[in-house]
Each structure stands twice: as structure tokens, then as C-alpha cells.
Design an enzyme around this catalytic site. Sequence first.
Site, PDB file in Angstrom:
ATOM      1  CG  HIS A  51      -4.467 -34.531  -1.494  1.00  0.00           C
ATOM      2  ND1 HIS A  51      -4.841 -34.104  -0.491  1.00  0.00           N
ATOM      3  CD2 HIS A  51      -3.820 -34.106  -2.160  1.00  0.00           C
ATOM      4  CE1 HIS A  51      -4.136 -32.439  -0.412  1.00  0.00           C
ATOM      5  NE2 HIS A  51      -3.431 -33.215  -1.592  1.00  0.00           N
ATOM      6  CG  HIS A  78      -8.465 -32.521  -1.084  1.00  0.00           C
ATOM      7  ND1 HIS A  78      -8.165 -33.018  -2.325  1.00  0.00           N
ATOM      8  CD2 HIS A  78      -7.702 -31.526  -1.479  1.00  0.00           C
ATOM      9  CE1 HIS A  78      -6.674 -32.349  -2.795  1.00  0.00           C
ATOM     10  NE2 HIS A  78      -6.734 -30.932  -2.542  1.00  0.00           N
ATOM     11  CB  CYS A 100       4.667 -16.589  -8.397  1.00  0.00           C
ATOM     12  SG  CYS A 100       2.533 -15.673  -9.091  1.00  0.00           S
ATOM     13  CE  LYS A 145      -6.700 -24.470   2.139  1.00  0.00           C
ATOM     14  NZ  LYS A 145      -5.178 -24.074   2.652  1.00  0.00           N
ATOM     15  CE  LYS A 184      -8.670 -26.650 -10.309  1.00  0.00           C
ATOM     16  NZ  LYS A 184      -7.573 -26.724 -10.011  1.00  0.00           N
ATOM     17  CB  CYS A 235       1.470 -12.253 -11.775  1.00  0.00           C
ATOM     18  SG  CYS A 235       0.814 -13.575 -11.359  1.00  0.00           S
ATOM     19  CB  CYS A 253       4.856 -12.850 -10.101  1.00  0.00           C
ATOM     20  SG  CYS A 253       4.133 -12.591  -9.014  1.00  0.00           S
ATOM     21  CG  HIS A 289       0.135 -12.312  -7.368  1.00  0.00           C
ATOM     22  ND1 HIS A 289       0.165 -13.966  -7.564  1.00  0.00           N
ATOM     23  CD2 HIS A 289      -0.352 -12.977  -6.037  1.00  0.00           C
ATOM     24  CE1 HIS A 289       0.290 -14.565  -6.927  1.00  0.00           C
ATOM     25  NE2 HIS A 289      -0.049 -13.777  -5.626  1.00  0.00           N
TER      26      HIS A 289
HETATM   27  N1  MSP Z   1       4.040 -32.541  -3.977  1.00  0.00           N
HETATM   28  C1  MSP Z   1       3.681 -32.536  -6.112  1.00  0.00           C
HETATM   29  C2  MSP Z   1       3.416 -33.866  -6.132  1.00  0.00           C
HETATM   30  C3  MSP Z   1       5.430 -33.806  -6.286  1.00  0.00           C
HETATM   31  S1  MSP Z   1       5.309 -36.036  -6.683  1.00  0.00           S
HETATM   32  C4  MSP Z   1       7.252 -36.051  -6.637  1.00  0.00           C
HETATM   33  C5  MSP Z   1       1.935 -32.192  -5.577  1.00  0.00           C
HETATM   34  N2  MSP Z   1       1.670 -32.084  -4.189  1.00  0.00           N
HETATM   35  S2  MSP Z   1       0.145 -32.226  -4.308  1.00  0.00           S
HETATM   36  O1  MSP Z   1      -0.370 -31.957  -2.985  1.00  0.00           O
HETATM   37  O2  MSP Z   1      -0.094 -30.905  -5.512  1.00  0.00           O
HETATM   38  O3  MSP Z   1      -0.872 -33.458  -5.269  1.00  0.00           O
HETATM   39  C6  MSP Z   1      -0.627 -34.809  -4.984  1.00  0.00           C
HETATM   40  C7  MSP Z   1      -1.580 -35.732  -5.605  1.00  0.00           C
HETATM   41  O4  MSP Z   1      -2.738 -35.857  -5.457  1.00  0.00           O
HETATM   42  C8  MSP Z   1      -0.497 -35.527  -7.418  1.00  0.00           C
HETATM   43  O5  MSP Z   1      -0.766 -36.447  -7.872  1.00  0.00           O
HETATM   44  C9  MSP Z   1      -2.009 -34.077  -7.744  1.00  0.00           C
HETATM   45  O6  MSP Z   1      -2.591 -34.472  -9.537  1.00  0.00           O
HETATM   46  C10 MSP Z   1      -2.962 -35.412  -7.082  1.00  0.00           C
HETATM   47  N3  MSP Z   1      -4.245 -34.318  -6.718  1.00  0.00           N
HETATM   48  C11 MSP Z   1      -4.298 -33.172  -5.977  1.00  0.00           C
HETATM   49  N4  MSP Z   1      -5.747 -32.250  -6.219  1.00  0.00           N
HETATM   50  C12 MSP Z   1      -6.181 -33.701  -6.506  1.00  0.00           C
HETATM   51  C13 MSP Z   1      -7.818 -33.499  -7.375  1.00  0.00           C
HETATM   52  N5  MSP Z   1      -9.557 -32.757  -7.039  1.00  0.00           N
HETATM   53  N6  MSP Z   1      -8.166 -34.490  -8.072  1.00  0.00           N
HETATM   54  C14 MSP Z   1      -7.639 -35.871  -8.525  1.00  0.00           C
HETATM   55  N7  MSP Z   1      -6.067 -36.408  -7.598  1.00  0.00           N
HETATM   56  C15 MSP Z   1      -5.587 -34.825  -7.524  1.00  0.00           C
HETATM   57  O7  MSP Z   1       1.883 -32.412  -6.737  1.00  0.00           O
END
Ligand code: MSP
Length: 523
Positions: free
Chosen positions: A22, A19, A130, A302, A299, A145, A127, A148
Site C-alpha cells: 500500500h 503494508h 466467498c 498473512k 508475494k 471453488c 460459493c 474453499h
Molecule cells: N479498495 C480497492 C481499490 C478501490 S479504488 C477505487 C483495493 N484495495 S486494496 O487495499 O486491496 O489495494 C489498494 C491499492 O494497493 C491497490 O492499488 C493495490 O494494487 C495496491 N496494492 C496492494 N498490495 C500491493 C502490493 N503488494 N504491491 C503493490 N501494490 C499493492 O484494491
Amino acid sequence: MQEKFYLTTAIDYVNGAPHIGHAYEKILSDVIIRHKRQIVDNAYMLTGTDEHGVKIQKTAAAKGITPKELCDENFSKFDQAWKELEISYDQIIRTTDEQHRKVVGQIFKKLLENGDIYKHSYTGLYCSGCEAFLNPKDLTEDGLCPDHLKKPEEVTEENYFFKLTKYKDKIAEYIKSHPDFIQPAIRVNEILNQLENIEDISVSRTKSSVQWGIGVPGDETQTIYVWIDALSNYITAIGYDVENPSDKFKTLWPADVHVIGKDIIKFHSIYWIAILMALDLPLPKSIFAHGWITIDQSKMSKSLGNVIAPHDVLVSFNLEKPDAFRYYMASAALTGKDGNYSDEDFKEKVNADLANNIGNLLNRSLNMLVKYFDGEIKPEFVSDKNDKIAVLASNTKCQIIECFNKFEVAEAANLIVSFADSVNKYVTENAPWTLAKDGKMLECGKVLYNVLEAMRHIAILLYPYCPNIAQDILIQLNEKVDFKYDNLIWVGLKPAKITEKEMIKPVFLRLDSEFATDKKKGK
Ligand code: MSP
């Protein structure tokens, strides 16, 4: 000249599709690495996907496919998204890669042999929803939790633990003595406070709770916990090996920056640093924690149904190239602060900066060059480097370099726009059309030269954000397409016939222009 710059991004979980949150991180990282490539010989960007863990295991089971099949399917979505956004990574690692799995096993074994990892029986509040132990502090007032709303069970499990406490003081000392290590610096106190209460951490799970992962070497019953596996990607990708690290590793390590979201800063500035200390490896030079992207101020989630894929933004605005989206995301938030995406704001921002400010400036000045001088820059038009605009160009370049040294990507974009603003004002103040009308052709030519030379500078400065627009600007100026900062020297633009009426085209169309709307309707 600095010889190398090694940048890593966080590796994304592949239990869903990418999204714009990322995408935000990958765009920020890409802008930084493209800027570094303009200056540094060997600038290297690593990104990747984090593919193990119970979430993948569960999602795959619910879909009736194997975890690896799920990972393959979703990895392609991430990789495809990065290609569409022109993220110029040098390498993309998957934690399911054989080489990574092998070296993570070696790392675990070395930490075990050195006594940094020990086996320990642990009793905690578990939990089953989780599939994790919960911290009593995080429970609801009734001891449930929070996710949940179930009472966690007291469970005793034997796991491997990493001696984080052994490194606590050394980490604090490192953070305090390296003011550039955690960026932005406002996060430093938060980390130092977390360090105060740190305990040894569990680094494995029983196979019965997590099967999808890397097994603990020599212990059939345990799986390595996902953070040791995930964090190690930064070194396994570039050829770290406990016995025999590759030349590439020796050249690139330590990382110059780990770009990550603010939610995972603890894992990077505490856990990862302790692991590196235990492996006796040099520490990364900086960790840059960016803020969070919200959608229409909420925020993304989903359940709220407001998750936006980067591809959908490009499609809905009928954008063939990602430049506008890249530019908007990269300037969405000041360093480390949260930012917001909205369609309306996106349209306004890129229309104002890319179409009106930068695009029109080029268009107007090239058209005047054609009208008054048949598209030719005459030798006597070339100004000297003490001209007002020349000085401003040089100052802007220096300020932008400083910004990038602090990962101030949005701030650097603002400097480009304000430089373009000043050049626009310069055009208005000097009114080349009046000079031409009054027959002051030399003065008119000089003004146009300054503006076009400024445009050449703008193209080079804008390149990390908008590589295609930057290229179009240089092509329209009849310049070679080379974005190295060495070219940012005033009077780079040489006297010549550079254009003709038919060659002048807008480098960026307003998103609400008639043409853009027609394209959207498929006309
Ligand atoms: N897999 C772990 C990271 C391991 S690094 C050794 C993880 N994955 S994640 O898919 O949840 O997030 C990946 C990156 O995207 C993270 O740096 C996270 O902060 C960033 N973001 C996820 N959602 C975000 C937003 N809504 N806004 C900005 N960054 C976001 O965490």
C-alpha cells in the site's frame, strides 16, 4: 503553465493494517504530486479508504465490534502511516463519509432513471465461503471453488445490473484514440482483450448477503456493490453532486491521473469509464498502473507471515525521517514492473545513492570551500551556463520532466543519481585539491562553484523523493528553501560566505555507520 493537476490513488480496504505494498503506491503518488507542485500552481492529491463490503462486515463480527468501529480503528492506522511517510495528500476520503454515501445514492438513482441500470434475475454458481458468484472458468477441474474447495451452489438472485455492453465500443474507441490514457502502454492490449468478452455487471447485492454498504435508493432489499461505491470516490470527494457540482469539482475534474495497482486496472479502465460515460462526465486523462511489490521475492501474505508494515522498516533502521524508505520504494521498480523489498538491498541502495554519492559530494565540496576559501564563494568563481556541468544539469531537468509526464518515477530517480555520478567524476577529473596545491585558486574556486551549484540542482530534483534531505542540502548551501522548478536556473547560487566548518554535517548517515548502529542500540 499548466493550471491544475489532479491525482488520485486507489482507496485501500480497511480490513487490515497498511503494508509496504500500500505504501509503495502512496509514495509513488506523493513523489508525482510533489514534482507537479514544483511546476503547476494547483496540484491536488486525493487518497482514501474503501470501507464497505462483506469482508469488513465479517472481520468486525469476528472481533465482536461494529463494522464502523473496525473502520475507524483501521482508518487511523492508514492515516498514521501516511503521515509518518510524509505523504502530502490534500484530502483523504472515507467511503463511510456521509457526503460520499449521499452522492453515491444519487449516482445510482441517475443511472437507474437513465436506463443504464436495470433489475435482472441472475442464476449463477454461488460459493458461500466467498459470498460471491464464481465464474465457471475459475473453478477447479472438479468444479470446486479454488479457495474453499467446495462445490458452489446454483443460486438465483435478483440484482441490479449496469449496461456495460452498451459502452463497450465507445470505450475501445477512446482507448485506441488516446495513446496516453493507459500507462504504461504495454497494458493496452490486455484491456482491449478483456473488453471483447465483457458482459453487463451486477452492481448490487441482496441485503441478506451484504448489509455493510450503501443501500440502493428506494429498494430496502439491496446494497450497492462495492465497486460503484469505491470508484465514485474520485468525484464525490471533490464535490460532485448530480444536481449541483461544486466549483472545486469543476476546477479539478477530470483527473489527470488515477494511480492504481495493476490488479485493479480493469475496474478503472473499463467499469469506471463506462460509469463516467453514463453520467455524461469528462473522462480522466490517464490511468497509471504500477506493478506489485514482493518481499524477498515472494508475494506478501498473512499466511506466509511476511507482511511488512512501513513503520517497522523505519523503526528497525532507526530512521527518524522517511526519506530513505521513500527513496528506496520510489525507485524499487521501473514503471509498471514488479519490484522487491529486502532489508539488505534497502541498506545497500540508500547507502550507495544517498550517503556515498549525493551526501559525500556535498560534504567534500563544502569542506574544500572552507579549507581553501574560508567558506566563501567569490564573484569570479561563478561559471557560465555553457559549462559542461551546467549543460548536464539542464538536460537532466528536461529528461526528468519527460519521465514524470510518463509516470516514470524510478527512471527519474536514476537520472538524479547519474547526474550526481557525473559531478563526482568531474571532481575527480578536475582535482580541486591539486589546483589549490599548485596555487591555481581561481580554477579551484570555479570547480567548487560548479559542484555546489550542481548540488543545489540536485536538492531541488531530489525533493519529491527525499523532502528532508533536500531541505538540509539547501540549508547547508545557505539557500532559501524553495523547490519550485523556476529556481533550476544555472548560477542561482550567489557569491557570499555560505558556510563554516561547524555548519557542515552529513545530510544522510550510512545505515551501517557506527553512529547509526549506536543509535539503534539506544546509546
Ligand atoms: N479498495 C480497492 C481499490 C478501490 S479504488 C477505487 C483495493 N484495495 S486494496 O487495499 O486491496 O489495494 C489498494 C491499492 O494497493 C491497490 O492499488 C493495490 O494494487 C495496491 N496494492 C496492494 N498490495 C500491493 C502490493 N503488494 N504491491 C503493490 N501494490 C499493492 O484494491
